[in-house]
Motif scaffolding. Sequence first.
Motif, PDB file in Angstrom:
ATOM      1  N   SER A  84     -12.574  -6.201   4.786  1.00 59.11           N
ATOM      2  CA  SER A  84     -11.463  -5.037   4.560  1.00 59.11           C
ATOM      3  C   SER A  84     -11.322  -4.525   5.740  1.00 59.11           C
ATOM      4  O   SER A  84     -12.026  -4.343   6.678  1.00 59.11           O
ATOM      5  CB  SER A  84     -12.084  -4.268   3.298  1.00 59.11           C
ATOM      6  OG  SER A  84     -13.190  -3.438   4.014  1.00 59.11           O
ATOM      7  N   SER A  85     -10.038  -3.863   5.665  1.00 56.82           N
ATOM      8  CA  SER A  85      -9.853  -2.888   6.950  1.00 56.82           C
ATOM      9  C   SER A  85     -10.714  -1.916   7.197  1.00 56.82           C
ATOM     10  O   SER A  85     -11.036  -1.537   8.453  1.00 56.82           O
ATOM     11  CB  SER A  85      -8.196  -2.420   6.948  1.00 56.82           C
ATOM     12  OG  SER A  85      -8.321  -1.643   5.508  1.00 56.82           O
ATOM     13  N   ARG A  89      -4.902  -2.362   9.942  1.00 59.55           N
ATOM     14  CA  ARG A  89      -3.986  -2.714   9.134  1.00 59.55           C
ATOM     15  C   ARG A  89      -2.759  -3.140   9.751  1.00 59.55           C
ATOM     16  O   ARG A  89      -2.228  -4.107   9.709  1.00 59.55           O
ATOM     17  CB  ARG A  89      -3.995  -1.945   7.786  1.00 59.55           C
ATOM     18  CG  ARG A  89      -4.776  -2.089   6.981  1.00 59.55           C
ATOM     19  CD  ARG A  89      -4.251  -1.283   5.503  1.00 59.55           C
ATOM     20  NE  ARG A  89      -4.138   0.132   5.797  1.00 59.55           N
ATOM     21  CZ  ARG A  89      -5.271   1.035   5.585  1.00 59.55           C
ATOM     22  NH1 ARG A  89      -6.513   0.710   5.264  1.00 59.55           N
ATOM     23  NH2 ARG A  89      -4.669   2.107   5.816  1.00 59.55           N
ATOM     24  N   SER A 148      -6.141   2.457   9.073  1.00 54.01           N
ATOM     25  CA  SER A 148      -4.731   2.097   8.958  1.00 54.01           C
ATOM     26  C   SER A 148      -4.309   1.559  10.679  1.00 54.01           C
ATOM     27  O   SER A 148      -3.605   0.714  10.449  1.00 54.01           O
ATOM     28  CB  SER A 148      -3.945   3.452   8.940  1.00 54.01           C
ATOM     29  OG  SER A 148      -4.188   4.128  10.103  1.00 54.01           O
ATOM     30  N   SER A 151      -2.993 -13.647   5.889  1.00 52.00           N
ATOM     31  CA  SER A 151      -3.410 -12.507   4.826  1.00 52.00           C
ATOM     32  C   SER A 151      -2.618 -12.649   3.658  1.00 52.00           C
ATOM     33  O   SER A 151      -1.244 -13.041   3.651  1.00 52.00           O
ATOM     34  CB  SER A 151      -3.100 -11.449   5.674  1.00 52.00           C
ATOM     35  OG  SER A 151      -3.630 -10.253   4.771  1.00 52.00           O
TER      36      SER A 151
END
Length: 133
Positions: free
Chosen positions: A14-15, A30, A27, A44
């Motif tokens: 996960s980010s 991402r 953020s 992705s």
Amino acid sequence: MLAYVQIGAGWDLSSKKIAASIEANPSVVRRLMAMLVKGGLLTSHPGMVQPALARPAAEISLLDVYRAVDPTALLHVDEKTNPQCPIGGNIQETLNEVYDQVQQAAEAEMAKVSLQQIIDGIVGRAKARKMMA
């Protein structure tokens, strides 16, 4: 991030988790991941936390990553110089010539380094530290 995705296949990618590793905001991760996807280096799927390299790490160069994430020149000339001054009026063009040579040399060197080399270095150092601990 690309090294993390490859080395950490099967981990939480996960980010938020990647951001914790590089001490950045999720953020930012991402946004960078979106650039890497657009640059053809990462795959992705919306709604899934399974990013993966778009091609083998040995086929991704640091130049590929640089161009995907930050395609601007490494060095920039100050545009605010006095054109009436013999120095200020000529330094921009002079520095641009030098900076272009530096840019070309840096890009040539980045093209020689693969993501796989970076991954091998990370894994090797991690193993060495684990053995010494």
